[in-house]
Scaffold this motif. Structure first.
Motif, PDB file in Angstrom:
ATOM      1  N   UNK A 234       0.815  -1.215   0.000  1.00 27.60           N
ATOM      2  CA  UNK A 234       0.000   0.000   0.000  1.00 27.60           C
ATOM      3  C   UNK A 234       0.848   1.264   0.000  1.00 27.60           C
ATOM      4  N   UNK A 235       1.959   1.243   0.726  1.00 30.63           N
ATOM      5  CA  UNK A 235       2.814   2.430   0.787  1.00 30.63           C
ATOM      6  C   UNK A 235       3.399   2.761  -0.582  1.00 30.63           C
ATOM      7  N   UNK A 236       3.912   1.735  -1.286  1.00 33.38           N
ATOM      8  CA  UNK A 236       4.518   1.967  -2.601  1.00 33.38           C
ATOM      9  C   UNK A 236       3.453   2.332  -3.624  1.00 33.38           C
ATOM     10  N   UNK A 237       2.310   1.650  -3.581  1.00 35.68           N
ATOM     11  CA  UNK A 237       1.229   1.942  -4.527  1.00 35.68           C
ATOM     12  C   UNK A 237       0.662   3.343  -4.311  1.00 35.68           C
ATOM     13  N   UNK A 238       0.540   3.758  -3.054  1.00 36.87           N
ATOM     14  CA  UNK A 238       0.067   5.119  -2.758  1.00 36.87           C
ATOM     15  C   UNK A 238       0.998   6.156  -3.374  1.00 36.87           C
ATOM     16  N   UNK A 239       2.309   5.949  -3.192  1.00 39.96           N
ATOM     17  CA  UNK A 239       3.290   6.883  -3.738  1.00 39.96           C
ATOM     18  C   UNK A 239       3.247   6.892  -5.261  1.00 39.96           C
ATOM     19  N   UNK A 240       3.065   5.715  -5.857  1.00 33.99           N
ATOM     20  CA  UNK A 240       3.013   5.622  -7.316  1.00 33.99           C
ATOM     21  C   UNK A 240       1.783   6.339  -7.867  1.00 33.99           C
ATOM     22  N   UNK A 241       0.638   6.175  -7.228  1.00 35.96           N
ATOM     23  CA  UNK A 241      -0.575   6.836  -7.690  1.00 35.96           C
ATOM     24  C   UNK A 241      -0.480   8.350  -7.520  1.00 35.96           C
ATOM     25  N   UNK A 242       0.197   8.793  -6.477  1.00 36.14           N
ATOM     26  CA  UNK A 242       0.436  10.231  -6.326  1.00 36.14           C
ATOM     27  C   UNK A 242       1.322  10.755  -7.441  1.00 36.14           C
ATOM     28  N   UNK A 243       2.307   9.942  -7.823  1.00 31.92           N
ATOM     29  CA  UNK A 243       3.189  10.325  -8.933  1.00 31.92           C
ATOM     30  C   UNK A 243       2.399  10.436 -10.232  1.00 31.92           C
ATOM     31  N   UNK A 244       1.492   9.483 -10.477  1.00 31.62           N
ATOM     32  CA  UNK A 244       0.680   9.523 -11.692  1.00 31.62           C
ATOM     33  C   UNK A 244      -0.202  10.767 -11.738  1.00 31.62           C
ATOM     34  N   UNK A 245      -0.663  11.219 -10.585  1.00 30.95           N
ATOM     35  CA  UNK A 245      -1.530  12.392 -10.524  1.00 30.95           C
ATOM     36  C   UNK A 245      -0.746  13.702 -10.636  1.00 30.95           C
ATOM     37  N   UNK A 246       0.397  13.751  -9.940  1.00 28.96           N
ATOM     38  CA  UNK A 246       1.122  15.025  -9.819  1.00 28.96           C
ATOM     39  C   UNK A 246       2.458  15.058 -10.569  1.00 28.96           C
ATOM     40  N   UNK A 247       2.951  13.895 -10.992  1.00 28.55           N
ATOM     41  CA  UNK A 247       4.221  13.850 -11.699  1.00 28.55           C
ATOM     42  C   UNK A 247       5.422  14.137 -10.837  1.00 28.55           C
ATOM     43  N   UNK A 248       5.297  13.917  -9.526  1.00 28.68           N
ATOM     44  CA  UNK A 248       6.389  14.212  -8.589  1.00 28.68           C
ATOM     45  C   UNK A 248       6.770  12.923  -7.867  1.00 28.68           C
ATOM     46  N   UNK A 249       8.058  12.611  -7.852  1.00 27.84           N
ATOM     47  CA  UNK A 249       8.536  11.438  -7.141  1.00 27.84           C
ATOM     48  C   UNK A 249       8.534  11.686  -5.637  1.00 27.84           C
ATOM     49  N   UNK A 250       8.527  10.615  -4.828  1.00 27.77           N
ATOM     50  CA  UNK A 250       8.669  10.792  -3.378  1.00 27.77           C
ATOM     51  C   UNK A 250       9.902  11.612  -3.044  1.00 27.77           C
ATOM     52  N   UNK A 251       9.830  12.405  -1.992  1.00 24.84           N
ATOM     53  CA  UNK A 251      10.897  13.354  -1.670  1.00 24.84           C
ATOM     54  C   UNK A 251      12.251  12.700  -1.468  1.00 24.84           C
ATOM     55  N   UNK A 252      12.242  11.467  -0.897  1.00 27.73           N
ATOM     56  CA  UNK A 252      13.526  10.815  -0.632  1.00 27.73           C
ATOM     57  C   UNK A 252      14.156  10.233  -1.886  1.00 27.73           C
ATOM     58  N   UNK A 253      13.482  10.374  -3.032  1.00 26.01           N
ATOM     59  CA  UNK A 253      14.045   9.904  -4.287  1.00 26.01           C
ATOM     60  C   UNK A 253      14.434  11.059  -5.196  1.00 26.01           C
TER      61      UNK A 253
END
Length: 253
Positions: A234-253
């Motif tokens: 869920x954590x990785x999928x949540x981050x991936x779906x946020x990326x698809x919406x906003x085009x921004x990678x997680x901050x630590x990446x």
């Protein structure tokens, strides 16, 4: 303690474009004479690390060109990494391309035995397993049909049935459940859950995040060959779906 069946450490795969093997001798000589010969390379997979243990179902996600299929070829030892190491412990059954390992002129039954032989199983073993494979695929009426006359959905069914019922220790699937009706998808998911519960491991590439959420306990996220995330589903999928919406990678990446 669970047994680790796949360990990848800083795995990289580099492709070379424009070398002699790709352009041919004639073009090579012309380019050398005109000083236009250039060799370029790119990393299809770039320093990817993860572990898969018995009972795991690892989902690999990412957009087209992320390096997912290339990584699967490294795991199945079709390809060797340019850098890094990959350790695999157990018999693998891999469905990377539905058409691979099948002969269009042979019928469904003959192709089932052919695929079994490619996977390293004896005739006697396949004689025992074939009725179960055919019944699971629900293609009894097409047993004598030439493979080239089967629909893509039928090919998906028999390919999955063979891979899952010949008792692999590691089952690898590359989008093969994207073809076929909903009823067979549900049946296939149930079979994979059975494999997982029996202590086997599955690695599954999919563009369907809901499907990954339902089935996987670990997720590896790739983007242009780079590892963006690896961990709890869920954590990785949540981050991936946020990326698809906003085009921004997680901050630590």
């Amino acid at each position: 303690m669970k047994k680790t069946v796949v360990t990848a450490k800083d795995v990289s795969v580099e492709y070379v474009i424009g070398d002699l093997r790709n352009i041919g001798l004639k073009d090579f000589v012309l380019k050398k004479l005109t000083n236009t010969y250039q060799v370029k390379s790119f990393l299809a997979v770039n320093k990817v690390s993860f572990q898969v243990e018995q009972g795991d179902m690892l989902g690999i996600i990412g957009s087209n060109g992320a390096g997912k299929s290339t990584l699967l070829k490294v795991i199945t030892q079709i390809m060797r990494p340019s850098k890094g190491t990959i350790q695999v412990k157990g018999k693998i059954a891999a469905l990377l391309e539905l058409a691979s390992g099948f002969d269009g002129d042979l019928n469904l039954k003959e192709n089932t035995y052919l695929r079994g032989a490619i996977l390293g199983y004896t005739r006697e073993f396949m004689d025992r397993k074939y009725p179960e494979i055919l019944a699971f695929s629900e293609l009894e009426a097409f047993e004598e049909r030439p493979f080239k006359q089967l629909s893509s959905g039928m090919k998906s069914r028999i390919a999955f049935s063979i891979a899952s019922l010949v008792e692999p220790e590691i089952l690898i699937l590359d989008e093969v459940l994207a073809v076929g009706d909903g009823a067979f998808r549900e049946k296939s998911e149930a079979k994979m859950q059975e494999i997982i519960q029996n202590g086997k491991a599955t690695i599954f590439v999919s563009h369907s995040i809901p499907q990954v959420r339902r089935m996987c306990n670990k997720v590896l996220w790739l983007d242009h060959g780079k590892q963006i995330g690896f961990g709890e589903t869920n954590a990785v999928c949540d981050a991936y779906e946020q990326f698809l919406k906003k085009g921004v990678f997680p901050k630590d990446k």
